[in-house]
Scaffold this active site. Structure first.
Site, PDB file in Angstrom:
ATOM      1  CB  THR A 286     -62.253 -87.163   1.946  1.00 55.47           C
ATOM      2  OG1 THR A 286     -63.015 -88.140   2.660  1.00 55.47           O
ATOM      3  CG2 THR A 286     -61.331 -86.447   2.901  1.00 55.47           C
ATOM      4  CG  HIS A 287     -68.631 -84.160   2.939  1.00 55.37           C
ATOM      5  ND1 HIS A 287     -68.441 -82.984   3.637  1.00 55.37           N
ATOM      6  CD2 HIS A 287     -69.917 -84.515   3.143  1.00 55.37           C
ATOM      7  CE1 HIS A 287     -69.571 -82.648   4.241  1.00 55.37           C
ATOM      8  NE2 HIS A 287     -70.487 -83.562   3.956  1.00 55.37           N
TER       9      HIS A 287
END
Ligand code: GRF
Length: 203
Positions: free
Chosen positions: A107-108
């Site tokens: 997840t960014h």
């Protein structure tokens, strides 16, 4: 599905996954948390939930490759179906990708391919974007370059600084991660080029 979470920080994404699995229908079960940082807040969430923990510190290894191999061996102990990197601030190398590529999510806190890397929130703010967001994607050999699973938009507000914007993104990011880890745990995923197909099409 058995999920191992990699985390280096506060672990709010991990905490969201741990909350979600209270529902037996969720489909994913965090079986272990692995970190590179012995003091990571994520370890507190894991211990509170009775989830196994492991610390694999780079400083204990002669090279990045040795560390990467040890990380892969540690994750393998837990027979993970999927690995979720949530605030894990290390690049996963060839050994790890050989074992877990294609089933490791990251997840960014930006809308990839914009603003990859360790300062996505700060870079988006500095660029003056009006809309940023977060991305759940598969890990590949690059930095934040793997096939995208899902994204969500977050507006930048006047007066935002990095902490206020990151907190607003994290609220959306946690929900996005929980939604898609559940869908993948229940229905699986396949990758065709850069397209990720999640779950079996409803017959
Ligand atoms: C998340 O925003 C993640 O995208 C970024 O660092 C943050 C980690 O937050 N890489 P937490 O440790 O899950 O609270």
């Amino acid at each position: 599905a058995r999920v191992v979470v990699l985390a280096s920080g506060a672990g709010s994404n991990l905490a969201a996954l741990l909350d979600a699995q209270a529902d037996p229908a969720y489909g994913a079960r965090v079986v272990a948390v692995v970190t590179d940082k012995p003091g990571a807040g994520a370890l507190d969430h894991a211990r509170a939930a009775g989830v196994a923990c492991a610390v694999v510190e780079p400083s204990d290894f002669a090279s990045r490759e040795d560390w990467d191999r040890a990380l892969a061996e540690t994750v393998a102990v837990f027979h993970a179906d999927y690995v979720v990197s949530a605030g894990f601030m290390r690049i996963l190398g060839r050994s790890f990708l050989t074992s877990f590529g294609g089933r490791t999510l990251n997840t960014h806190p930006a809308l990839l391919p914009a603003f990859p890397g360790a300062h996505g929130v700060r870079d988006a703010l500095a660029h003056g974007v009006r809309i940023t967001g977060c991305t759940v994607h598969l890990i590949d050999e690059g930095v934040d370059t793997g096939p995208i699973v899902a994204q969500a938009a977050v507006a930048v507000e006047d007066g935002d600084d990095e902490p206020t914007l990151h907190e607003r993104i994290k609220a959306v990011e946690r929900a996005l991660l929980v939604e898609w880890v559940g869908k993948i745990a229940r229905g699986g995923l396949s990758v065709e080029g850069r397209r990720v197909v999640v779950g079996t099409p409803e017959v």
